[in-house]
Write a protein that holds these residues in place. Structure first.
Motif, mmCIF file in Angstrom:
data_model
loop_
_atom_site.group_PDB
_atom_site.id
_atom_site.type_symbol
_atom_site.label_atom_id
_atom_site.label_comp_id
_atom_site.label_asym_id
_atom_site.label_seq_id
_atom_site.Cartn_x
_atom_site.Cartn_y
_atom_site.Cartn_z
ATOM 1 N N ARG A 1 2.919 47.540 201.213
ATOM 2 C CA ARG A 1 3.367 46.782 200.058
ATOM 3 C C ARG A 1 3.599 47.700 198.855
ATOM 4 O O ARG A 1 4.333 47.354 197.939
ATOM 5 N N SER A 2 2.984 48.873 198.883
ATOM 6 C CA SER A 2 3.078 49.733 197.697
ATOM 7 C C SER A 2 4.138 50.829 197.828
ATOM 8 O O SER A 2 4.422 51.517 196.868
ATOM 9 N N VAL A 3 4.728 50.983 199.021
ATOM 10 C CA VAL A 3 5.736 52.046 199.138
ATOM 11 C C VAL A 3 7.122 51.533 198.771
ATOM 12 O O VAL A 3 7.398 50.365 198.892
ATOM 13 N N THR B 1 10.652 44.817 193.136
ATOM 14 C CA THR B 1 10.058 45.350 191.915
ATOM 15 C C THR B 1 8.801 46.127 192.270
ATOM 16 O O THR B 1 8.141 45.841 193.260
ATOM 17 N N TYR B 2 8.513 47.128 191.458
ATOM 18 C CA TYR B 2 7.263 47.880 191.598
ATOM 19 C C TYR B 2 6.486 47.737 190.303
ATOM 20 O O TYR B 2 7.090 47.760 189.230
ATOM 21 N N PRO B 3 5.173 47.600 190.403
ATOM 22 C CA PRO B 3 4.399 47.575 189.167
ATOM 23 C C PRO B 3 4.555 48.909 188.449
ATOM 24 O O PRO B 3 4.543 49.966 189.078
ATOM 25 N N ARG C 1 12.337 47.289 188.170
ATOM 26 C CA ARG C 1 13.232 46.624 189.119
ATOM 27 C C ARG C 1 14.001 47.676 189.898
ATOM 28 O O ARG C 1 15.043 48.142 189.456
ATOM 29 N N ALA C 2 13.493 48.032 191.066
ATOM 30 C CA ALA C 2 14.128 49.086 191.858
ATOM 31 C C ALA C 2 15.402 48.566 192.517
ATOM 32 O O ALA C 2 16.405 49.275 192.602
ATOM 33 N N LEU C 3 15.373 47.316 192.996
ATOM 34 C CA LEU C 3 16.583 46.687 193.530
ATOM 35 C C LEU C 3 16.812 45.403 192.759
ATOM 36 O O LEU C 3 15.893 44.641 192.517
ATOM 37 N N ASN D 1 19.379 59.993 191.665
ATOM 38 C CA ASN D 1 17.957 59.769 191.927
ATOM 39 C C ASN D 1 17.477 58.541 191.177
ATOM 40 O O ASN D 1 17.811 58.348 190.024
ATOM 41 N N GLY D 2 16.721 57.703 191.864
ATOM 42 C CA GLY D 2 16.167 56.526 191.216
ATOM 43 C C GLY D 2 17.067 55.313 191.259
ATOM 44 O O GLY D 2 16.722 54.258 190.747
ATOM 45 N N ALA D 3 18.218 55.429 191.925
ATOM 46 C CA ALA D 3 19.169 54.308 191.954
ATOM 47 C C ALA D 3 18.669 53.166 192.839
ATOM 48 O O ALA D 3 19.055 52.016 192.665
ATOM 49 N N GLY D 4 17.795 53.496 193.800
ATOM 50 C CA GLY D 4 17.293 52.455 194.697
ATOM 51 C C GLY D 4 17.693 52.671 196.145
ATOM 52 O O GLY D 4 17.524 51.776 196.976
ATOM 53 N N LYS D 5 18.190 53.834 196.481
ATOM 54 C CA LYS D 5 18.644 54.107 197.850
ATOM 55 C C LYS D 5 17.479 54.072 198.837
ATOM 56 O O LYS D 5 17.529 53.360 199.848
ATOM 57 N N SER D 6 16.441 54.831 198.539
ATOM 58 C CA SER D 6 15.305 54.877 199.462
ATOM 59 C C SER D 6 14.640 53.518 199.590
ATOM 60 O O SER D 6 14.231 53.118 200.682
ATOM 61 N N THR D 7 14.537 52.802 198.491
ATOM 62 C CA THR D 7 13.944 51.473 198.530
ATOM 63 C C THR D 7 14.720 50.571 199.490
ATOM 64 O O THR D 7 14.128 49.843 200.290
ATOM 65 N N THR D 8 16.054 50.650 199.423
ATOM 66 C CA THR D 8 16.879 49.859 200.332
ATOM 67 C C THR D 8 16.580 50.215 201.780
ATOM 68 O O THR D 8 16.382 49.342 202.622
HETATM 69 N N1 LIG Z 1 6.279 53.356 195.676
HETATM 70 C C1 LIG Z 1 6.797 53.206 194.454
HETATM 71 N N2 LIG Z 1 6.033 52.812 193.422
HETATM 72 C C2 LIG Z 1 6.564 52.645 192.202
HETATM 73 N N3 LIG Z 1 7.854 52.852 191.892
HETATM 74 C C3 LIG Z 1 8.676 53.252 192.869
HETATM 75 C C4 LIG Z 1 8.205 53.460 194.195
HETATM 76 N N4 LIG Z 1 9.243 53.848 194.958
HETATM 77 C C5 LIG Z 1 10.316 53.895 194.147
HETATM 78 N N5 LIG Z 1 9.992 53.542 192.897
HETATM 79 C C6 LIG Z 1 10.914 53.457 191.744
HETATM 80 O O1 LIG Z 1 11.989 52.632 192.122
HETATM 81 C C7 LIG Z 1 13.232 53.179 191.670
HETATM 82 C C8 LIG Z 1 14.144 53.419 192.865
HETATM 83 O O2 LIG Z 1 13.579 54.427 193.660
HETATM 84 P P1 LIG Z 1 14.255 54.962 194.993
HETATM 85 O O3 LIG Z 1 14.657 53.821 195.832
HETATM 86 O O4 LIG Z 1 13.302 55.933 195.595
HETATM 87 O O5 LIG Z 1 15.531 55.724 194.445
HETATM 88 P P2 LIG Z 1 16.506 56.760 195.166
HETATM 89 O O6 LIG Z 1 16.108 56.855 196.593
HETATM 90 O O7 LIG Z 1 17.866 56.203 194.963
HETATM 91 O O8 LIG Z 1 16.340 58.059 194.454
HETATM 92 C C9 LIG Z 1 12.879 54.445 190.929
HETATM 93 O O9 LIG Z 1 12.849 54.163 189.550
HETATM 94 C C10 LIG Z 1 11.519 54.801 191.426
HETATM 95 O O10 LIG Z 1 10.775 55.475 190.453
#
Ligand SMILES: Nc1ncnc2c1ncn2[C@@H]1O[C@H](COP(=O)(O)OP(=O)(O)O)[C@@H](O)[C@H]1O
Ligand SMILES: [Mg+2]
Lengths: 273, 331
Positions: A271-273, B15-17, B26-28, B47-54
């Motif tokens: 949940r935290s990643v 969203t991440y806290p 709001r990551a996505l 960097n930070g656009a939300g790619k990895s989160t997706t």
């Molecule tokens: N585990 C996490 N905890 C808190 N914030 C996160 C976490 N992962 C990503 N973020 C935040 O969410 C946003 C999108 O991150 P990310 O998807 O990793 O971007 P990208 O891969 O496009 O560089 C960023 O602002 C990042 O700091």
């Protein structure tokens, strides 16, 4: 082309690996890593060896104190140090998880069909083998320093099992803390913060009859103390099997409970990643 | 029956806290896209656009706050187990175990996915061969170079012959040679084997080269989508780059160019100015004339067809480089 792929996938049923086979694979991974750096096991023995020899010398006289039940202090101390070693070493267990999280290994594993329980159990079994080796070695040091036991083989077996339970319980807690904090420094801080009171609020070093009452009360709720009592009873000439079994059962229940709870920590991590 | 798309993301919000007393990050923010089977989708963004989160949501690692996602028609939340068998995931950080050998890494993965010991060993040898790692296969991974580790990462994602492969920044931090190697490999995967690939990158060049379909991500949203060619073709006109001897600190050059007819957006980065123009052929003499009149020394003026950089600028209102720098400062 796409229909071909689809039928191939459809015909091949998902081979869902079971918990046991997955545990076997994960155990193998950690065992291989562990025995590639045996120096680490040797290193974690330095501390208990020092404790054993230092305290053995320092408190030689305690046997003469009234109320002290064991005839030789080193014989009393050795099972205690066995449990302490299991506790201290397992506190580091979670650093393996942190390493996996710092790389992408944990994330890759968690998107694979691997059972979460197997990720936890495999690491703990490998940790358990370290505990067995350490227990045997601590006994060897104790024996060299003069500790003798009348309890026979069964006494040693019970001690080894008890030490493995301590290692497994606190190893899984350490793994859980790793999953929750995701940080090496936090993990080490917490594990030291927890293991010191567990060591001193117990009969590891001293018979509790010599300690203030409140220490005795605290020790009653201390799983490490349960393990020390179980081991000492089993090793003694006239074991109180009733007490050994009761404390052993507490310890087993505690281990299963924290093992289960720790496996739930994977969800919190995801949940935290 | 129409085949379901390989990937579908609809209105994903995550969203991440962000810490005490701060509003959640709001990551996505309602991210939506669809990818047909056999296509390489490039998710391009700073960097930070939300790619990895997706990627984490689509691979079942993480879960969206709201919205839905499907992989080969399977819901990533309700059919997690099936999704996991259908995908390979190569995380942004290297995902091989450094204490194990290349072979051990691959065999362990094969076993987890249900291959027999024999099959796993055979598959490991096959993949090592293919990624040119056969010789290193028996060595511990910690002795590998960065490029070798990355290749093993990709191999690990392919052990169980997934239908969709997720590559999160596969070439970041690699030297040009290793990068070129991986590019060739990705092209082969999608080309001859019909694999669907989702690739995230913050290299414009990489997106241009590999992606059959491109989605530009900005602040957790897709702001533009299409083939790289179509995206570039949508931009009318050309792009003019002016390289100055001195940086345009006072904005004199910018004002000068803005006053010329037929000139669109202007971006200044250090010594270079970039302007979108209707027609390169007429803009260049006008630009040169204006600069000469004010005796501003110029190193070079070039005209080019719009690049992905221009596309990015068009849709996000800032150049890719400046977006990267901002994010770095924020991070
Ligand atoms: N585990 C996490 N905890 C808190 N914030 C996160 C976490 N992962 C990503 N973020 C935040 O969410 C946003 C999108 O991150 P990310 O998807 O990793 O971007 P990208 O891969 O496009 O560089 C960023 O602002 C990042 O700091
Ligand atoms: Mg990323």
């Amino acid at each position: 082309m796409s229909t071909l792929t689809a039928t191939r996938i459809a015909q091949r049923p998902l081979r869902r690996g079971g918990f046991l086979s997955h545990t076997g694979f994960i155990t193998g991974r950690w065992l291989r890593a562990q025995y590639r750096s045996p120096a680490l096991i040797a290193f974690t023995l330095v501390q208990p060896a020092i404790w054993l020899l230092l305290f053995g010398q320092l408190f030689k006289g305690v046997v003469a104190l009234p109320g002290f039940s064991d005839s030789s202090y080193i014989a009393f101390l050795t099972p205690g140090i066995v449990m302490m070693t299991a506790l201290m070493t397992s506190g580091w267990s979670g650093t393996t998880f942190i390493d996996d999280m710092d790389r992408g290994v944990m994330d890759r594993m968690l998107t694979s069909p691997v059972r979460r329980g197997a990720l936890m159990a495999g690491q703990l079994i490998s940790n358990g083998t370290t505990t067995v080796i350490q227990t045997v070695l601590v006994f060897a040091i104790g024996f060299a320093a003069g500790a003798r036991y009348d309890g026979g083989v069964l006494g040693y077996v019970v001690t080894i099992v008890a030490s493995m339970l301590v290692g497994t319980a606190f190893g899984s807690l350490s793994n859980a803390v790793a999953l929750l904090t995701r940080r090496q420094d936090a993990l080490i801080g917490i594990s030291q913060f927890v293991s010191l009171p567990l060591t001193f609020l117990s009969s590891i070093m001293l018979d509790l009859k010599l300690a203030p009452d409140w220490v005795g009360v605290a020790a009653r709720f201390n799983p490490v103390d349960w393990a020390a009592i179980t081991a000492r009873q089993a090793l003694s000439a006239t074991p109180d099997w009733n007490s050994a079994a009761r404390h052993g059962a507490y310890l087993l229940a505690f281990t299963l409970l924290v093992g289960y709870l720790s496996t739930r920590a994977f969800r919190t991590y995801q949940r935290s990643v | 029956m129409a085949p379901s798309p390989a990937l579908e993301a609809a209105e994903l919000v995550k969203t991440y806290p962000a810490g005490r007393k701060k509003p959640p990050l709001r990551a996505l923010d309602g991210l939506t896209f669809t990818v047909p089977e056999g296509v390489v989708l490039g998710l391009l963004g700073p960097n930070g656009a939300g790619k990895s989160t997706t990627v984490k949501i689509l691979t079942t690692l993480s879960r969206a706050d709201s919205g839905t996602a499907r992989v080969v028609g399977l819901d990533v939340v309700k059919q997690q187990e099936e999704v996991r068998h259908a995908i390979g995931y190569v995380p942004q950080k290297s995902s091989c175990d450094p204490m194990a050998t290349g072979v051990e890494n691959l065999v362990l993965s094969g076993r987890i996915y249900g291959l027999s010991r024999q099959e796993s060993v055979r598959r490991a040898a096959e993949l090592l061969e293919r990624f040119d790692l056969t010789e290193a296969g028996g060595r511990q991974v910690r002795t590998y170079s960065g490029g070798m580790q990355r290749k093993l990462d990709v191999a690990l994602g392919l052990v169980h012959r997934p239908r969709v492969l997720f590559l999160d920044e596969p070439t970041t931090g690699l030297d040009p040679e290793a990068r070129a190697d991986l590019w060739t490999e990705v092209e082969r995967l999608s080309g001859t084997e019909g694999l669907t690939v989702l690739l995230t990158t913050h290299y414009l060049e990489e997106a241009d080269r590999l992606a059959g379909q491109l989605a530009i991500v900005d602040h957790g949203k897709i702001v533009a989508e299409g083939t790289p060619e179509a995206l570039k073709a949508e931009l009318r006109g050309d792009s003019v780059h002016v390289e100055l001897v001195e940086p345009d600190t006072e904005g004199i050059v910018r004002r000068l160019l803005a006053a010329l007819p037929g000139i669109g957006e202007i971006v200044v980065e250090g010594n270079t100015l970039r302007a979108r123009v209707d027609r390169g052929a007429t803009a260049v003499p006008a630009v040169l004339g204006a600069l000469e009149e004010k005796a501003i020394p110029v190193l070079a003026v070039t005209v080019s067809r719009p690049s992905l950089d221009d596309v990015y600028l068009q849709y996000t209102g800032r150049s890719f480089k400046s977006a990267e720098k901002n994010e770095e400062r924020a991070a």
